[in-house]
Enzyme design. Structure first.
Site, short mmCIF file in Angstrom:
data_model
loop_
_atom_site.label_atom_id
_atom_site.label_comp_id
_atom_site.label_asym_id
_atom_site.label_seq_id
_atom_site.Cartn_x
_atom_site.Cartn_y
_atom_site.Cartn_z
N LYS A 160 9.49 -13.76 -10.01
CA LYS A 160 8.07 -13.17 -10.78
C LYS A 160 7.72 -13.99 -11.27
CE LYS A 160 7.24 -9.16 -9.25
NZ LYS A 160 6.20 -9.14 -8.76
N ASP A 194 0.16 -8.66 6.60
CA ASP A 194 1.74 -9.22 6.62
C ASP A 194 1.81 -10.66 5.41
OD1 ASP A 194 4.58 -9.71 5.76
OD2 ASP A 194 4.88 -8.20 7.90
N TYR A 210 14.87 -11.80 -9.02
CA TYR A 210 14.11 -10.24 -8.55
C TYR A 210 12.94 -11.26 -9.63
CZ TYR A 210 10.66 -7.31 -9.52
OH TYR A 210 8.89 -6.65 -10.08
N ILE A 268 0.94 -1.31 -0.16
CA ILE A 268 -0.08 -0.26 -0.05
C ILE A 268 0.65 1.62 -0.11
CG2 ILE A 268 -1.63 -1.43 1.21
CD1 ILE A 268 -0.99 1.46 3.21
N THR A 274 6.11 -8.18 -14.75
CA THR A 274 6.44 -7.80 -14.92
C THR A 274 7.31 -7.14 -16.49
OG1 THR A 274 9.25 -6.31 -14.32
CG2 THR A 274 8.69 -8.89 -13.68
N GLU A 333 10.20 -7.56 -17.62
CA GLU A 333 11.69 -8.27 -17.41
C GLU A 333 11.90 -9.33 -16.93
OE1 GLU A 333 14.97 -4.98 -15.77
OE2 GLU A 333 12.87 -3.23 -16.25
P1 NAP Z 1 7.42 -0.70 -4.59
O1 NAP Z 1 7.34 0.41 -4.70
O2 NAP Z 1 8.46 -1.64 -3.94
O3 NAP Z 1 6.22 -0.56 -3.16
C1 NAP Z 1 6.02 -2.48 -2.68
C2 NAP Z 1 4.91 -3.00 -1.63
O4 NAP Z 1 4.98 -3.96 -0.90
C3 NAP Z 1 5.39 -0.93 -0.58
O5 NAP Z 1 3.93 -0.88 -0.69
C4 NAP Z 1 6.00 -2.80 0.41
O6 NAP Z 1 5.36 -2.06 1.44
C5 NAP Z 1 4.98 -3.66 0.08
N1 NAP Z 1 5.69 -4.98 0.70
C6 NAP Z 1 6.42 -4.98 1.00
N2 NAP Z 1 6.95 -6.46 1.53
C7 NAP Z 1 5.87 -6.41 1.98
C8 NAP Z 1 4.89 -7.82 3.67
N3 NAP Z 1 6.00 -8.54 3.83
N4 NAP Z 1 4.02 -7.25 3.55
C9 NAP Z 1 2.84 -6.71 3.20
N5 NAP Z 1 3.31 -5.74 1.98
C10 NAP Z 1 4.70 -5.20 1.79
O7 NAP Z 1 6.77 -1.39 -5.91
P2 NAP Z 1 5.92 -0.61 -6.86
O8 NAP Z 1 7.12 0.00 -8.45
O9 NAP Z 1 5.06 0.32 -6.60
O10 NAP Z 1 5.48 -1.41 -7.80
C11 NAP Z 1 4.42 -3.07 -7.59
C12 NAP Z 1 4.42 -3.83 -8.11
O11 NAP Z 1 4.52 -4.21 -9.57
C13 NAP Z 1 5.73 -4.94 -7.46
O12 NAP Z 1 4.89 -5.68 -7.06
C14 NAP Z 1 6.36 -4.54 -8.46
O13 NAP Z 1 7.08 -5.65 -8.89
C15 NAP Z 1 5.69 -4.91 -9.45
N6 NAP Z 1 6.57 -3.78 -11.16
C16 NAP Z 1 6.73 -2.09 -10.96
C17 NAP Z 1 6.80 -1.88 -12.22
C18 NAP Z 1 7.18 -0.80 -11.55
O14 NAP Z 1 8.22 -0.09 -12.81
N7 NAP Z 1 6.90 0.11 -10.80
C19 NAP Z 1 6.87 -2.54 -12.91
C20 NAP Z 1 6.88 -4.14 -13.22
C21 NAP Z 1 5.77 -4.30 -11.74
P3 NAP Z 1 6.60 -1.31 2.70
O15 NAP Z 1 6.63 0.00 2.15
O16 NAP Z 1 6.50 -1.07 4.15
O17 NAP Z 1 7.62 -1.52 2.68
O1 F7E Z 2 17.05 0.74 -13.24
C1 F7E Z 2 20.27 1.50 -14.39
C2 F7E Z 2 20.45 -0.21 -14.16
O2 F7E Z 2 16.58 0.40 -11.09
C3 F7E Z 2 16.81 1.43 -14.14
C4 F7E Z 2 11.46 -1.88 -11.06
O3 F7E Z 2 10.60 -1.26 -10.43
O4 F7E Z 2 11.23 -1.57 -14.06
C5 F7E Z 2 12.18 -1.85 -12.25
O5 F7E Z 2 13.59 -2.17 -12.54
C6 F7E Z 2 18.69 0.92 -15.12
C7 F7E Z 2 18.97 0.14 -15.37
O6 F7E Z 2 14.77 -0.39 -12.81
C8 F7E Z 2 21.61 3.32 -11.83
O7 F7E Z 2 21.12 -1.07 -13.91
C9 F7E Z 2 22.55 3.27 -13.57
O8 F7E Z 2 19.25 -1.02 -16.14
O9 F7E Z 2 15.57 2.47 -11.91
P1 F7E Z 2 15.73 0.99 -12.34
P2 F7E Z 2 14.99 -1.81 -13.55
O10 F7E Z 2 16.30 -2.74 -12.57
O11 F7E Z 2 14.66 -2.01 -14.80
C10 F7E Z 2 11.16 -3.20 -13.79
C11 F7E Z 2 9.75 -3.35 -14.69
C12 F7E Z 2 10.46 -4.17 -12.44
O12 F7E Z 2 9.95 -4.84 -12.19
C13 F7E Z 2 11.02 -3.55 -11.19
O13 F7E Z 2 10.53 -3.70 -9.85
O14 F7E Z 2 18.53 1.91 -14.90
N1 F7E Z 2 21.55 1.85 -13.94
N2 F7E Z 2 22.54 3.76 -13.07
C14 F7E Z 2 21.26 2.57 -12.31
N3 F7E Z 2 19.82 1.84 -11.60
C15 F7E Z 2 19.56 2.52 -10.03
N4 F7E Z 2 18.79 1.39 -9.42
N5 F7E Z 2 20.71 2.80 -9.99
C16 F7E Z 2 22.03 3.47 -11.02
O15 F7E Z 2 22.35 4.74 -9.86
#
Ligand code: NAP
Ligand code: F7E
Length: 365
Positions: A164, A63, A160, A9, A132, A134
Protein backbone atom coordinates in the site's frame (compact mmCIF):
# COMPACT_ATOMS: atom_id res chain seq x y z
CA UNK A 1 -24.85 13.62 -14.38
CA UNK A 2 -21.40 12.50 -13.15
CA UNK A 3 -20.06 9.01 -13.85
CA UNK A 4 -18.16 7.09 -11.19
CA UNK A 5 -16.24 3.85 -11.61
CA UNK A 6 -15.56 1.78 -8.51
CA UNK A 7 -13.25 -1.22 -8.22
CA UNK A 8 -13.75 -3.75 -5.41
CA UNK A 9 -17.48 -4.04 -5.50
CA UNK A 10 -18.59 -6.90 -3.35
CA UNK A 11 -17.52 -5.82 0.10
CA UNK A 12 -18.20 -3.22 2.70
CA UNK A 13 -16.83 0.15 1.49
CA UNK A 14 -18.14 -0.30 -1.99
CA UNK A 15 -21.68 -0.96 -0.87
CA UNK A 16 -21.80 2.22 1.23
CA UNK A 17 -20.02 4.31 -1.40
CA UNK A 18 -22.41 3.13 -4.14
CA UNK A 19 -25.39 4.04 -1.93
CA UNK A 20 -23.94 7.50 -1.35
CA UNK A 21 -23.17 8.16 -5.03
CA UNK A 22 -26.57 6.93 -6.22
CA UNK A 23 -28.22 9.25 -3.68
CA UNK A 24 -26.21 12.09 -5.29
CA UNK A 25 -27.50 11.15 -8.77
CA UNK A 26 -24.28 9.67 -10.11
CA UNK A 27 -24.24 7.04 -12.82
CA UNK A 28 -22.33 4.28 -11.05
CA UNK A 29 -20.24 1.66 -12.84
CA UNK A 30 -18.92 -1.28 -10.91
CA UNK A 31 -16.21 -3.75 -11.78
CA UNK A 32 -16.71 -7.28 -10.57
CA UNK A 33 -14.15 -10.01 -11.11
CA UNK A 34 -15.33 -13.42 -12.27
CA UNK A 35 -15.85 -15.79 -9.34
CA UNK A 36 -17.59 -19.16 -9.16
CA UNK A 37 -20.13 -17.71 -6.71
CA UNK A 38 -21.91 -14.45 -7.46
CA UNK A 39 -21.08 -13.01 -4.04
CA UNK A 40 -23.14 -9.80 -4.24
CA UNK A 41 -25.36 -10.01 -1.15
CA UNK A 42 -23.99 -6.72 0.25
CA UNK A 43 -25.17 -4.79 -2.82
CA UNK A 44 -28.19 -6.78 -4.02
CA UNK A 45 -30.53 -4.04 -2.72
CA UNK A 46 -28.98 -1.62 -5.25
CA UNK A 47 -29.51 -3.87 -8.26
CA UNK A 48 -31.44 -2.30 -11.17
CA UNK A 49 -32.94 -4.11 -14.14
CA UNK A 50 -30.48 -3.76 -17.02
CA UNK A 51 -33.38 -3.18 -19.43
CA UNK A 52 -34.41 -0.07 -17.53
CA UNK A 53 -33.77 2.89 -19.93
CA UNK A 54 -32.82 5.08 -16.94
CA UNK A 55 -30.31 2.58 -15.59
CA UNK A 56 -27.88 4.25 -13.17
CA UNK A 57 -26.04 1.17 -11.90
CA UNK A 58 -23.94 -0.72 -14.43
CA UNK A 59 -22.08 -3.98 -13.86
CA UNK A 60 -18.92 -4.74 -15.82
CA UNK A 61 -16.86 -7.86 -15.56
CA UNK A 62 -13.35 -6.67 -14.89
CA UNK A 63 -10.24 -7.85 -13.15
CA UNK A 64 -7.40 -5.75 -11.90
CA UNK A 65 -4.94 -8.39 -13.06
CA UNK A 66 -5.96 -7.66 -16.67
CA UNK A 67 -4.56 -4.38 -18.12
CA UNK A 68 -6.24 -4.63 -21.52
CA UNK A 69 -9.62 -5.10 -19.86
CA UNK A 70 -9.05 -2.03 -17.65
CA UNK A 71 -7.98 0.16 -20.58
CA UNK A 72 -11.07 -0.85 -22.55
CA UNK A 73 -13.42 -0.25 -19.61
CA UNK A 74 -11.98 3.15 -18.79
CA UNK A 75 -11.92 4.26 -22.46
CA UNK A 76 -15.55 3.15 -22.94
CA UNK A 77 -16.99 4.56 -19.70
CA UNK A 78 -14.88 7.75 -19.50
CA UNK A 79 -15.58 8.14 -15.79
CA UNK A 80 -15.39 11.51 -14.06
CA UNK A 81 -14.26 9.80 -10.87
CA UNK A 82 -12.52 6.48 -10.16
CA UNK A 83 -12.47 5.02 -6.64
CA UNK A 84 -9.87 2.25 -6.36
CA UNK A 85 -11.06 0.10 -3.46
CA UNK A 86 -10.19 -3.38 -4.76
CA UNK A 87 -7.43 -5.02 -2.77
CA UNK A 88 -6.20 -8.00 -0.83
CA UNK A 89 -6.92 -6.11 2.36
CA UNK A 90 -6.30 -8.69 5.11
CA UNK A 91 -3.08 -7.99 6.98
CA UNK A 92 -2.62 -11.49 8.44
CA UNK A 93 -3.26 -13.07 5.02
CA UNK A 94 -0.57 -10.83 3.50
CA UNK A 95 2.06 -12.66 5.58
CA UNK A 96 0.87 -15.96 4.04
CA UNK A 97 0.52 -14.58 0.48
CA UNK A 98 3.02 -11.72 0.16
CA UNK A 99 3.49 -11.99 -3.62
CA UNK A 100 -0.23 -12.02 -4.42
CA UNK A 101 -0.68 -9.12 -2.00
CA UNK A 102 2.05 -7.11 -3.74
CA UNK A 103 0.32 -7.69 -7.06
CA UNK A 104 -3.10 -6.86 -5.72
CA UNK A 105 -2.33 -3.81 -3.64
CA UNK A 106 0.50 -2.30 -5.61
CA UNK A 107 0.67 -3.34 -9.28
CA UNK A 108 -3.11 -3.02 -9.73
CA UNK A 109 -2.96 0.64 -8.71
CA UNK A 110 -0.22 1.28 -11.23
CA UNK A 111 -2.26 -0.52 -13.91
CA UNK A 112 -5.28 1.66 -13.25
CA UNK A 113 -3.26 4.88 -13.35
CA UNK A 114 -1.65 3.79 -16.62
CA UNK A 115 -5.04 2.83 -18.06
CA UNK A 116 -6.29 6.38 -17.33
CA UNK A 117 -3.27 7.83 -19.15
CA UNK A 118 -3.52 5.46 -22.12
CA UNK A 119 -7.21 6.41 -22.47
CA UNK A 120 -6.12 10.12 -22.58
CA UNK A 121 -8.23 10.89 -19.51
CA UNK A 122 -5.50 12.08 -17.15
CA UNK A 123 -6.74 15.69 -17.26
CA UNK A 124 -10.42 14.89 -16.77
CA UNK A 125 -10.73 11.80 -14.55
CA UNK A 126 -10.25 12.18 -10.80
CA UNK A 127 -8.62 9.22 -9.04
CA UNK A 128 -9.06 8.12 -5.42
CA UNK A 129 -6.65 5.57 -3.95
CA UNK A 130 -7.71 3.66 -0.82
CA UNK A 131 -4.60 4.09 1.27
CA UNK A 132 -4.31 2.98 4.88
CA UNK A 133 -3.46 4.30 8.30
CA UNK A 134 -1.11 1.48 9.12
CA UNK A 135 1.65 2.84 6.94
CA UNK A 136 2.86 4.24 10.24
CA UNK A 137 3.89 2.60 13.48
CA UNK A 138 4.20 3.71 17.08
CA UNK A 139 4.06 7.43 17.76
CA UNK A 140 5.52 10.43 15.97
CA UNK A 141 7.52 12.03 18.79
CA UNK A 142 8.40 15.02 16.60
CA UNK A 143 4.82 16.21 16.83
CA UNK A 144 2.82 17.68 19.69
CA UNK A 145 0.99 14.82 21.44
CA UNK A 146 2.86 12.43 19.10
CA UNK A 147 -0.06 12.20 16.69
CA UNK A 148 0.55 11.27 13.08
CA UNK A 149 -0.31 13.55 10.21
CA UNK A 150 -0.12 13.28 6.42
CA UNK A 151 3.58 14.27 6.68
CA UNK A 152 4.80 11.87 9.38
CA UNK A 153 7.56 9.33 8.57
CA UNK A 154 6.25 5.96 7.43
CA UNK A 155 7.11 2.53 8.75
CA UNK A 156 4.93 -0.24 7.27
CA UNK A 157 4.90 -3.46 9.29
CA UNK A 158 3.44 -6.09 6.94
CA UNK A 159 3.53 -7.10 3.25
CA UNK A 160 0.07 -5.49 2.93
CA UNK A 161 1.26 -2.13 4.17
CA UNK A 162 4.51 -2.29 2.15
CA UNK A 163 2.40 -2.81 -1.00
CA UNK A 164 0.00 0.00 0.00
CA UNK A 165 2.98 2.30 0.57
CA UNK A 166 4.06 1.81 -3.06
CA UNK A 167 0.49 2.39 -4.23
CA UNK A 168 0.35 5.62 -2.24
CA UNK A 169 3.61 6.91 -3.71
CA UNK A 170 2.81 5.91 -7.29
CA UNK A 171 -0.46 7.83 -6.93
CA UNK A 172 1.50 10.86 -5.69
CA UNK A 173 4.00 10.37 -8.51
CA UNK A 174 1.32 10.35 -11.24
CA UNK A 175 -0.18 13.49 -9.74
CA UNK A 176 3.20 15.26 -9.89
CA UNK A 177 4.40 13.81 -13.20
CA UNK A 178 1.25 14.08 -15.29
CA UNK A 179 -0.66 16.76 -13.42
CA UNK A 180 -3.44 14.28 -12.68
CA UNK A 181 -6.13 14.73 -10.04
CA UNK A 182 -4.98 11.74 -7.99
CA UNK A 183 -5.17 11.55 -4.21
CA UNK A 184 -4.85 9.15 -1.29
CA UNK A 185 -7.34 8.71 1.53
CA UNK A 186 -5.27 7.56 4.53
CA UNK A 187 -8.08 5.83 6.35
CA UNK A 188 -8.20 4.19 9.73
CA UNK A 189 -10.08 0.94 10.41
CA UNK A 190 -13.68 1.32 9.39
CA UNK A 191 -16.21 -1.32 10.24
CA UNK A 192 -19.94 -2.02 9.95
CA UNK A 193 -22.54 -4.81 10.08
CA UNK A 194 -21.40 -5.78 6.55
CA UNK A 195 -17.68 -5.89 7.37
CA UNK A 196 -15.97 -9.02 6.09
CA UNK A 197 -16.22 -11.79 8.70
CA UNK A 198 -12.50 -12.32 9.33
CA UNK A 199 -11.66 -8.81 10.52
CA UNK A 200 -11.59 -8.71 14.29
CA UNK A 201 -14.65 -6.53 15.03
CA UNK A 202 -17.02 -8.59 12.87
CA UNK A 203 -15.46 -11.85 14.07
CA UNK A 204 -16.27 -10.71 17.63
CA UNK A 205 -19.83 -9.47 16.99
CA UNK A 206 -20.73 -12.63 15.04
CA UNK A 207 -19.35 -14.88 17.76
CA UNK A 208 -21.08 -12.90 20.51
CA UNK A 209 -24.38 -13.13 18.63
CA UNK A 210 -23.98 -16.89 18.15
CA UNK A 211 -22.92 -17.46 21.78
CA UNK A 212 -25.97 -15.50 22.98
CA UNK A 213 -28.20 -17.75 20.83
CA UNK A 214 -26.44 -20.95 21.96
CA UNK A 215 -25.10 -21.57 18.44
CA UNK A 216 -21.39 -21.33 19.34
CA UNK A 217 -19.44 -22.27 22.48
CA UNK A 218 -16.30 -20.24 22.33
CA UNK A 219 -14.51 -17.37 20.59
CA UNK A 220 -10.76 -17.68 19.90
CA UNK A 221 -8.78 -14.46 19.48
CA UNK A 222 -5.18 -13.27 19.16
CA UNK A 223 -3.69 -10.05 20.53
CA UNK A 224 -6.29 -8.41 22.78
CA UNK A 225 -4.06 -5.45 23.62
CA UNK A 226 -3.74 -4.07 20.08
CA UNK A 227 -5.45 -0.69 19.85
CA UNK A 228 -7.32 0.65 16.87
CA UNK A 229 -9.25 3.78 15.90
CA UNK A 230 -12.42 1.97 14.76
CA UNK A 231 -15.23 3.87 13.12
CA UNK A 232 -18.28 3.33 10.95
CA UNK A 233 -17.60 2.80 7.21
CA UNK A 234 -20.56 5.07 6.33
CA UNK A 235 -18.74 8.08 7.79
CA UNK A 236 -15.54 7.16 5.96
CA UNK A 237 -17.00 6.76 2.45
CA UNK A 238 -18.37 10.28 2.73
CA UNK A 239 -14.79 11.49 3.26
CA UNK A 240 -13.69 9.61 0.09
CA UNK A 241 -16.29 11.42 -1.97
CA UNK A 242 -15.43 14.80 -0.41
CA UNK A 243 -11.75 14.38 -1.39
CA UNK A 244 -12.67 14.16 -5.07
CA UNK A 245 -14.86 17.28 -4.88
CA UNK A 246 -11.88 19.52 -4.05
CA UNK A 247 -10.31 21.89 -6.60
CA UNK A 248 -6.83 20.43 -6.17
CA UNK A 249 -5.80 16.87 -5.28
CA UNK A 250 -4.53 16.38 -1.75
CA UNK A 251 -4.01 13.44 0.59
CA UNK A 252 -6.06 13.36 3.77
CA UNK A 253 -5.88 11.43 7.02
CA UNK A 254 -9.33 10.28 8.10
CA UNK A 255 -9.44 9.31 11.75
CA UNK A 256 -11.39 10.04 14.88
CA UNK A 257 -8.72 10.77 17.55
CA UNK A 258 -9.89 7.84 19.65
CA UNK A 259 -8.19 4.49 20.11
CA UNK A 260 -9.55 1.39 21.84
CA UNK A 261 -8.19 -2.09 22.47
CA UNK A 262 -9.57 -5.35 21.06
CA UNK A 263 -10.29 -6.26 24.71
CA UNK A 264 -12.56 -3.21 25.08
CA UNK A 265 -14.43 -4.14 21.90
CA UNK A 266 -14.99 -7.68 23.25
CA UNK A 267 -16.36 -6.21 26.49
CA UNK A 268 -18.78 -3.82 24.75
CA UNK A 269 -20.03 -6.59 22.44
CA UNK A 270 -20.89 -8.96 25.29
CA UNK A 271 -22.56 -6.07 27.14
CA UNK A 272 -24.75 -5.43 24.08
CA UNK A 273 -25.82 -9.10 24.12
CA UNK A 274 -26.56 -8.93 27.89
CA UNK A 275 -23.85 -11.46 28.74
CA UNK A 276 -21.87 -10.69 31.89
CA UNK A 277 -18.27 -11.82 31.64
CA UNK A 278 -15.30 -12.14 33.92
CA UNK A 279 -11.70 -12.80 32.86
CA UNK A 280 -9.08 -14.78 34.75
CA UNK A 281 -5.44 -15.63 34.26
CA UNK A 282 -4.83 -19.37 33.87
CA UNK A 283 -1.17 -20.32 33.46
CA UNK A 284 0.13 -17.81 30.93
CA UNK A 285 -3.13 -17.13 29.17
CA UNK A 286 -6.27 -15.33 30.06
CA UNK A 287 -9.71 -16.87 29.75
CA UNK A 288 -13.10 -15.21 29.85
CA UNK A 289 -16.11 -16.80 31.56
CA UNK A 290 -19.86 -16.29 31.24
CA UNK A 291 -20.83 -15.30 34.81
CA UNK A 292 -24.23 -16.95 34.58
CA UNK A 293 -22.93 -20.43 33.64
CA UNK A 294 -19.17 -20.21 34.37
CA UNK A 295 -18.50 -21.64 30.95
CA UNK A 296 -15.29 -20.40 29.28
CA UNK A 297 -16.38 -18.35 26.24
CA UNK A 298 -13.23 -16.50 25.13
CA UNK A 299 -9.75 -17.98 24.79
CA UNK A 300 -6.47 -16.88 23.28
CA UNK A 301 -5.05 -18.78 20.32
CA UNK A 302 -1.45 -17.91 19.36
CA UNK A 303 -2.30 -18.67 15.73
CA UNK A 304 -3.97 -15.26 15.48
CA UNK A 305 -0.84 -13.36 16.54
CA UNK A 306 1.08 -11.75 13.65
CA UNK A 307 4.82 -11.91 12.92
CA UNK A 308 4.88 -8.10 13.32
CA UNK A 309 2.10 -6.10 14.91
CA UNK A 310 1.01 -2.48 14.88
CA UNK A 311 0.00 -2.23 18.51
CA UNK A 312 -1.01 1.39 18.80
CA UNK A 313 -1.66 4.38 16.54
CA UNK A 314 -2.95 7.90 16.98
CA UNK A 315 -3.79 10.17 14.11
CA UNK A 316 -4.52 13.82 13.70
CA UNK A 317 -7.28 14.40 11.13
CA UNK A 318 -7.41 18.21 11.59
CA UNK A 319 -6.65 18.76 7.90
CA UNK A 320 -9.72 16.76 6.77
CA UNK A 321 -11.89 18.48 9.39
CA UNK A 322 -10.74 21.97 8.40
CA UNK A 323 -10.48 21.62 4.61
CA UNK A 324 -13.16 19.02 3.79
CA UNK A 325 -15.33 19.96 6.78
CA UNK A 326 -15.61 16.21 7.37
CA UNK A 327 -17.11 15.16 10.69
CA UNK A 328 -18.11 11.61 11.72
CA UNK A 329 -21.70 11.04 12.84
CA UNK A 330 -21.26 7.72 14.63
CA UNK A 331 -19.38 6.81 17.80
CA UNK A 332 -17.53 3.52 18.10
CA UNK A 333 -20.00 2.33 20.76
CA UNK A 334 -22.97 3.12 18.48
CA UNK A 335 -21.29 1.12 15.74
CA UNK A 336 -20.63 -1.85 18.04
CA UNK A 337 -24.28 -1.81 19.17
CA UNK A 338 -25.46 -1.80 15.53
CA UNK A 339 -23.12 -4.67 14.59
CA UNK A 340 -24.15 -6.92 17.51
CA UNK A 341 -27.86 -6.23 16.97
CA UNK A 342 -27.57 -6.93 13.24
CA UNK A 343 -25.71 -10.22 13.78
CA UNK A 344 -28.21 -11.41 16.41
CA UNK A 345 -31.04 -10.63 14.00
CA UNK A 346 -29.27 -12.39 11.14
CA UNK A 347 -28.63 -15.63 13.05
CA UNK A 348 -32.14 -15.64 14.53
CA UNK A 349 -33.55 -15.42 10.99
CA UNK A 350 -31.24 -18.19 9.77
CA UNK A 351 -32.37 -20.47 12.61
CA UNK A 352 -36.05 -19.78 11.93
CA UNK A 353 -35.46 -20.59 8.25
CA UNK A 354 -33.61 -23.81 9.13
CA UNK A 355 -36.48 -24.86 11.41
CA UNK A 356 -38.96 -24.07 8.67
CA UNK A 357 -37.05 -26.31 6.21
CA UNK A 358 -36.81 -29.17 8.74
CA UNK A 359 -40.58 -28.97 9.20
CA UNK A 360 -41.15 -29.11 5.42
CA UNK A 361 -38.70 -32.00 4.96
CA UNK A 362 -40.28 -33.90 7.87
CA UNK A 363 -43.60 -33.87 6.07
CA UNK A 364 -42.02 -35.84 3.20
CA UNK A 365 -40.01 -38.35 5.22
P1 NAP B 1 -12.42 -5.73 1.24
O1 NAP B 1 -13.60 -6.02 2.07
O2 NAP B 1 -11.22 -6.61 1.40
O3 NAP B 1 -12.83 -5.72 -0.32
C1 NAP B 1 -11.87 -5.82 -1.37
C2 NAP B 1 -12.60 -5.84 -2.72
O4 NAP B 1 -11.63 -6.03 -3.77
C3 NAP B 1 -13.61 -6.99 -2.87
O5 NAP B 1 -14.79 -6.47 -3.45
C4 NAP B 1 -12.91 -7.94 -3.85
O6 NAP B 1 -13.79 -8.69 -4.65
C5 NAP B 1 -12.16 -6.95 -4.72
N1 NAP B 1 -11.12 -7.62 -5.49
C6 NAP B 1 -10.17 -8.43 -5.00
N2 NAP B 1 -9.41 -8.89 -6.02
C7 NAP B 1 -9.91 -8.33 -7.18
C8 NAP B 1 -9.53 -8.40 -8.57
N3 NAP B 1 -8.50 -9.14 -8.98
N4 NAP B 1 -10.25 -7.69 -9.47
C9 NAP B 1 -11.31 -6.95 -9.08
N5 NAP B 1 -11.71 -6.84 -7.78
C10 NAP B 1 -11.01 -7.52 -6.83
O7 NAP B 1 -11.99 -4.22 1.49
P2 NAP B 1 -12.76 -3.01 2.26
O8 NAP B 1 -12.66 -3.21 3.74
O9 NAP B 1 -14.08 -2.74 1.62
O10 NAP B 1 -11.72 -1.84 1.93
C11 NAP B 1 -11.71 -1.20 0.66
C12 NAP B 1 -10.33 -0.62 0.42
O11 NAP B 1 -9.95 0.27 1.47
C13 NAP B 1 -9.20 -1.65 0.32
O12 NAP B 1 -8.30 -1.19 -0.67
C14 NAP B 1 -8.53 -1.61 1.68
O13 NAP B 1 -7.18 -1.99 1.58
C15 NAP B 1 -8.69 -0.13 2.03
N6 NAP B 1 -8.75 0.15 3.48
C16 NAP B 1 -9.72 -0.44 4.24
C17 NAP B 1 -9.78 -0.11 5.59
C18 NAP B 1 -10.85 -0.72 6.48
O14 NAP B 1 -10.70 -0.63 7.69
N7 NAP B 1 -11.91 -1.29 5.93
C19 NAP B 1 -8.89 0.81 6.15
C20 NAP B 1 -7.93 1.41 5.33
C21 NAP B 1 -7.88 1.08 3.99
P3 NAP B 1 -14.12 -10.26 -4.32
O15 NAP B 1 -15.40 -10.24 -3.57
O16 NAP B 1 -14.25 -10.85 -5.67
O17 NAP B 1 -12.99 -10.82 -3.51
O1 F7E C 1 -7.09 -6.60 13.18
C1 F7E C 1 -5.97 -8.04 16.38
C2 F7E C 1 -4.96 -7.96 15.25
O2 F7E C 1 -7.63 -7.80 11.06
C3 F7E C 1 -7.17 -5.59 14.17
C4 F7E C 1 -7.82 -3.79 7.40
O3 F7E C 1 -9.08 -3.27 6.98
O4 F7E C 1 -7.48 -2.03 9.00
C5 F7E C 1 -7.59 -3.44 8.86
O5 F7E C 1 -6.39 -4.09 9.29
C6 F7E C 1 -6.33 -5.96 15.37
C7 F7E C 1 -4.92 -6.45 15.01
O6 F7E C 1 -7.57 -5.26 11.12
C8 F7E C 1 -7.65 -11.25 16.11
O7 F7E C 1 -3.73 -8.54 15.63
C9 F7E C 1 -6.71 -10.06 17.67
O8 F7E C 1 -4.00 -5.87 15.89
O9 F7E C 1 -9.42 -6.44 12.20
P1 F7E C 1 -8.00 -6.61 11.86
P2 F7E C 1 -6.15 -4.59 10.79
O10 F7E C 1 -5.05 -5.55 10.78
O11 F7E C 1 -6.00 -3.40 11.68
C10 F7E C 1 -6.41 -1.42 8.25
C11 F7E C 1 -6.50 0.07 8.47
C12 F7E C 1 -6.41 -1.81 6.82
O12 F7E C 1 -5.98 -1.05 5.96
C13 F7E C 1 -6.71 -3.25 6.51
O13 F7E C 1 -7.11 -3.40 5.16
O14 F7E C 1 -6.97 -7.06 16.03
N1 F7E C 1 -6.61 -9.35 16.53
N2 F7E C 1 -7.32 -11.24 17.46
C14 F7E C 1 -7.20 -10.05 15.54
N3 F7E C 1 -7.41 -9.77 14.23
C15 F7E C 1 -8.07 -10.70 13.47
N4 F7E C 1 -8.32 -10.44 12.17
N5 F7E C 1 -8.51 -11.88 14.01
C16 F7E C 1 -8.32 -12.21 15.32
O15 F7E C 1 -8.73 -13.29 15.78
Amino acid sequence: MKKALITGITWQDWAYLAELLLSKWYEVHWIKRRTSLFNTDRIDHLYQDIHNPNLKFHLHYGDLTDSANLIKLISDIKPDEIYNLAAQSHVAVSFDMPEYTANADWIWTLRLLEAIRIAWLEKTTKFYQASTSELFWGLDYNRPLAWYTEESPMHPRSPYWCAKLYAMWITRNYKESYDMFACNGILFNHESPIRWETFVTRKITMAVAKISLWLQDKLFLGNLDAKRDWWHAKDYVEAMWMMLQQDKPEDFVISTWESYSVREFVNWSFEEAWIEIEWRWEWIDEKWYDKSTWKCIVEIDKKYFRPAEVDFLLWDSSKARNVLLWKPKYTVQMMCKEMVASDIEKFKKQEILKKHWYEILNQYE
